[in-house]
Design a protein around this motif. Structure first.
Motif, PDB file in Angstrom:
ATOM      1  N   ILE A 199       0.853  -1.188   0.000  1.00 27.28           N
ATOM      2  CA  ILE A 199       0.000   0.000   0.000  1.00 27.28           C
ATOM      3  C   ILE A 199       0.885   1.234   0.000  1.00 27.28           C
ATOM      4  N   ASP A 202      -3.239   5.871  -0.988  1.00 29.30           N
ATOM      5  CA  ASP A 202      -4.539   5.279  -1.286  1.00 29.30           C
ATOM      6  C   ASP A 202      -4.461   4.283  -2.431  1.00 29.30           C
ATOM      7  N   ALA A 204      -3.311   0.512  -3.910  1.00 32.86           N
ATOM      8  CA  ALA A 204      -2.886  -0.861  -3.693  1.00 32.86           C
ATOM      9  C   ALA A 204      -1.995  -1.272  -4.860  1.00 32.86           C
ATOM     10  N   LEU A 248      -6.884  -2.519   0.999  1.00 34.81           N
ATOM     11  CA  LEU A 248      -7.086  -1.120   1.374  1.00 34.81           C
ATOM     12  C   LEU A 248      -8.099  -1.001   2.509  1.00 34.81           C
ATOM     13  N   PHE A 251      -6.377  -2.066   5.711  1.00 36.41           N
ATOM     14  CA  PHE A 251      -5.390  -1.055   6.086  1.00 36.41           C
ATOM     15  C   PHE A 251      -6.075   0.123   6.777  1.00 36.41           C
ATOM     16  N   ARG A 252      -7.150   0.599   6.180  1.00 33.26           N
ATOM     17  CA  ARG A 252      -7.867   1.753   6.728  1.00 33.26           C
ATOM     18  C   ARG A 252      -8.591   1.398   8.017  1.00 33.26           C
ATOM     19  N   SER A 257      -1.870   4.431   7.675  1.00 36.00           N
ATOM     20  CA  SER A 257      -1.730   5.472   6.655  1.00 36.00           C
ATOM     21  C   SER A 257      -0.299   5.469   6.134  1.00 36.00           C
TER      22      SER A 257
END
Length: 319
Positions: A199, A202, A204, A248, A251-252, A257
């Motif tokens: 990542i 934003d 991938a 993503l 991750f979020r 971040s």
């Protein structure tokens, strides 16, 4: 999102000021961190960045108090490099740092709590048991059902990981647990493809499907062997979109971040399953994020530049 990156926001290395490359430390991943850090240091210097190696958190703290650095490229794997300690220190002094902040770093360093967050968000991850010190591994494995993996909840680089096919294979994990002070994660083994997704912001990156020569992707296969295959992209175009979106989302959800890597398995029956997040991924010659970045035309030095660039907020650039 598709793996398409915009042009770099900056072209002059002076915008970064004096950069500390945090590496090494005293944890179990020291040697890997030293390798990663040397690669990052050489790459940044090749692009004209005023970068300097700093070994471990105490040395970094002294340097920050002395006002020696303007920002930090954190490549300190595991321990205080990824558990929020470094991030909190630097945040207190207003020093920008690569990667996730305190929350994302602390959460994802703990595999058990990360999986709990994913489950609360409805994201797929293998069934697991949380093992406190002194827990009965035999009872936990019988409850989950063999085969399982046993691993420390707060370590990385396959340190202390045991692949347990049947009860007859459990004893080494039991012996390790007896001398380990932290919590262990016991997780149902996923049978299928092993994948990882880098990542950047934003975006991938293309997935990598890992095909070790042995039975599984252990420490030797990661950092020593030359016969491990890395297939990138690792899936069909349609499946690439799915695994990228899942990575993503994971991750979020974990509060991450900047940059990182999400490890995923594709179970032959249950489909994609989230395994863990790495907020300071390896940057050695065997490492996976550089391999994925190269797939979209970004070489190692350009990747390091892009990661460092994220330490400068867009609003600062716009002034």
């Amino acid at each position: 999102m598709s793996a398409t990156l915009s042009a770099p926001r900056f072209t002059e290395p002076g915008v970064f000021g004096r950069v500390a490359v945090l590496l090494g430390g005293s944890g179990s991943e020291r040697e890997v961190s030293l390798q990663s850090g040397q690669g990052v240091l050489d790459a940044l210097r090749s692009r004209g960045v005023d970068a300097h190696a700093v070994d471990g958190v105490p040395a970094l703290a002294q340097a920050i108090l002395a006002g020696k650095f303007d920002r930090v490229f954190n490549i300190l794997h595991g321990g205080d490099g990824e558990n929020g300690v470094v991030q909190g220190l630097l945040e207190a002094f207003g020093i920008p740092c690569t990667g996730s902040g305190v929350l994302g770093s602390a959460l994802t360093m703990d595999k058990i709590r990360t999986k709990q967050v994913w489950m609360s968000e409805g994201l797929p991850t293998p069934r697991f048991a949380r093992l406190a010190p002194g827990a009965d591994l035999h009872a936990a494995a019988a409850s989950l059902g063999y085969p399982v993996f046993v691993k420390p909840s707060c370590e990385g680089s396959s340190v202390g990981v045991f692949r347990v096919i049947s009860e007859a294979d459990l004893q080494p994990a039991v012996e390790f647990a007896a001398g380990y002070a932290g919590e262990l994660l016991m997780e149902q083994m996923v049978r299928g493809d092993e994948l990882t997704v880098g990542i950047i912001g934003d975006i991938a990156l293309p997935s990598i499907r890992i095909v070790p020569a042995g039975e599984w992707y252990d420490y030797h296969a990661k950092y020593i062997a030359d016969d491990t295959q890395y297939l990138c992209p690792g899936m069909s175009p349609e499946d690439e979109a799915e695994v990228g979106a899942l990575a993503l989302a994971a991750f979020r959800a974990a509060g991450c971040s900047g940059w990182g890597r999400v490890d995923v398995m594709r179970d032959i029956e249950r489909g994609l399953q989230l395994i863990e997040v790495n907020t300071a991924p390896g940057m050695t010659s065997h490492s996976l994020v550089p391999k994925a970045a190269a797939q979209i035309g970004m070489d190692y030095a350009a990747l390091c530049w892009r990661v460092l660039e994220a330490t400068i907020p867009v609003e600062v650039e716009a002034r």
